[in-house]
Design a protein around this motif. Structure first.
Motif, short mmCIF file in Angstrom:
data_model
loop_
_atom_site.label_atom_id
_atom_site.label_comp_id
_atom_site.label_asym_id
_atom_site.label_seq_id
_atom_site.Cartn_x
_atom_site.Cartn_y
_atom_site.Cartn_z
N GLU A 46 0.86 -1.30 0.00
CA GLU A 46 -0.10 0.19 -0.04
C GLU A 46 0.82 1.32 0.05
O GLU A 46 0.44 2.21 -0.66
CB GLU A 46 -0.87 -0.07 1.16
CG GLU A 46 -1.92 -1.03 0.99
CD GLU A 46 -2.88 -0.93 2.50
OE1 GLU A 46 -2.24 -0.37 3.44
OE2 GLU A 46 -3.91 -1.69 2.48
N THR A 319 -10.87 0.46 -1.96
CA THR A 319 -9.57 0.86 -1.53
C THR A 319 -9.29 2.17 -2.34
O THR A 319 -8.30 2.89 -1.85
CB THR A 319 -8.63 -0.20 -2.23
OG1 THR A 319 -8.96 -0.46 -3.57
CG2 THR A 319 -8.56 -1.38 -1.36
N SER A 320 -9.83 2.65 -3.34
CA SER A 320 -9.78 3.88 -3.95
C SER A 320 -10.98 4.68 -4.19
O SER A 320 -10.66 5.89 -4.25
CB SER A 320 -9.23 3.50 -5.23
OG SER A 320 -9.89 2.84 -6.15
N ARG A 338 -4.96 -5.26 -7.87
CA ARG A 338 -4.77 -3.78 -7.77
C ARG A 338 -5.93 -3.20 -8.45
O ARG A 338 -6.63 -3.61 -9.12
CB ARG A 338 -3.28 -3.37 -8.06
CG ARG A 338 -3.26 -3.57 -9.61
CD ARG A 338 -1.72 -3.36 -9.98
NE ARG A 338 -1.49 -3.62 -11.36
CZ ARG A 338 -1.57 -2.52 -12.33
NH1 ARG A 338 -2.09 -1.48 -12.37
NH2 ARG A 338 -1.48 -3.13 -13.66
N TYR A 344 -3.28 0.75 -6.00
CA TYR A 344 -3.38 0.42 -4.67
C TYR A 344 -3.88 -1.18 -4.59
O TYR A 344 -4.62 -1.73 -5.68
CB TYR A 344 -4.43 1.00 -3.85
CG TYR A 344 -4.19 2.40 -3.42
CD1 TYR A 344 -2.71 2.70 -3.57
CD2 TYR A 344 -5.14 3.22 -3.43
CE1 TYR A 344 -2.56 4.14 -3.40
CE2 TYR A 344 -5.01 4.61 -3.15
CZ TYR A 344 -3.43 5.05 -3.08
OH TYR A 344 -3.22 6.47 -2.89
#
Length: 359
Positions: A46, A319-320, A338, A344
């Protein structure tokens, strides 16, 4: 281990037989190392996805290679795995248990050595891979990724339906063996030890002395070598020996820290921490110009950044925060682990379906 050897005796087989608490503790030792190292790999990925993303994606294979080298070293040196040696245990051949025991420093016979290494490294690796496969297939089944007429779908459904019963039988097998060990009806607490043809006993004072004498004799033989090749070989062996010793010592100390990490980042503890330290949600980020912010983002907000078409079945990555078509996001995350925009580290469990209000 040296302090423990000061009062070890070889009086009887029952004295050498470890308790159920010792064998269970050594079993759980290596299982606590994996989550701690995995969390470290996730933090590194990360912080720098380009440099450490490969470490996260291939963590199972890298960890298994590390485990293979570690277990091979301790099996050859002390006739035990790392966790067994940590708790002052050794492996002996079942057939020769009633005869005088061979010292731990002599190692196991070749066949028992390789079978022990196989069950110590390969079985946990396959079990982890199988659990990840089941999790992925359940995700696909929940969201109907496969077409209704796909022949694989029937096989997946049959496999998912049978897996809980197979897993229950596997765990029940181990539990029944542990109960038989507690009652004194079995010589080993794990079926894997039986298939390897070995059982666990406590280290004796003779084992400790023999291993110390072996190390001393190796040092003396190295000092007696004078040729250039022997000097070079001695230097390499000394360097590898010091690296192995420092690594094993550091791992012995750090394993308790890894157990603490495993507890700290457990779901139960995290829920307690969140309940006690809940803060108000921060304001949303400032919206940048999409063309200058990332060339991967389309101009229209309703277009998927991957297929460049109007989004179908909107799905965001937790995550984003970016939104894609579910099918596009699923297959990209499945193969690359990712986020397509930020890079990420992302897993399938981070896909969040969005439902827009009707009307």
């Amino acid at each position: 281990m040296a302090e423990h050897a000061a009062h070890l005796t070889t009086t009887s087989v029952s004295d050498e037989r470890p308790s159920i608490f010792e064998v269970i503790a050594q079993d759980s030792l290596m299982s606590a190392v994996r989550p701690g190292l995995q969390h470290i790999a996730k933090i590194l990925a990360e912080s720098n996805p380009q440099r450490y993303g490969t470490l996260w994606r291939w963590f199972d294979e890298i960890y298994s290679l590390f485990d293979l080298l570690l277990q091979q070293h301790f099996l050859a040196k002390a006739s035990a795995s790392f966790s067994e040696n940590f708790y002052s245990l050794k492996r002996v051949v079942l057939e020769s248990h009633k005869s005088p025991h061979s010292l731990a420093s002599t190692g196991l016979p070749k066949g028992h050595h390789w079978r022990s290494l196989l069950f110590l490294v390969l079985v946990p690796y396959l079990k982890v891979k199988l659990e990840k496969l089941v999790s992925r297939l359940r995700e696909e089944d929940d969201y109907s990724i496969h077409l209704p007429a796909s022949p694989w779908k029937k096989f997946y459904k049959a496999f998912l339906a049978a897996y809980p019963f197979v897993n229950m039988a596997w765990e029940g097998w181990f539990l029944s063996q542990q109960l038989r060990y507690i009652l004194g009806k079995a010589q080993h607490h794990s079926p894997l030890l039986s298939m390897a043809g070995v059982q666990l006993v406590r280290l004796t004072s003779e084992d400790i002395q023999a291993m110390e004498q072996r190390e001393a004799s190796v040092a003396v033989s190295q000092q007696s070598a004078h040729s250039l090749n022997n000097k070079l070989r001695r230097a390499v062996k000394r360097a590898l020996g010091s690296i192995t010793l420092s690594f094993s010592t550091g791992l012995s100390v750090g394993v308790f820290f890894l157990q603490f990490l495993d507890w700290w980042y457990s779901s139960e503890n995290q829920e307690t921490i969140k309940a006690r330290s809940t803060l108000p949600a921060p304001p949303p980020p400032i919206h940048f110009d999409q063309e200058t912010y990332s060339p991967l983002l389309p101009k229209l907000k309703t277009v998927c950044p991957l297929c460049r078409k109007i989004r179908a079945n909107d799905t965001a990555l937790s995550t984003s925060g970016y939104v894609f078509c579910y099918r596009c996001a699923y297959y990209y995350v499945k193969h690359h682990q990712r986020c397509p925009v930020t890079g990420y580290p992302t897993e399938l469990q981070h896909l969040v379906k969005l439902y827009s209000p009707e009307g």
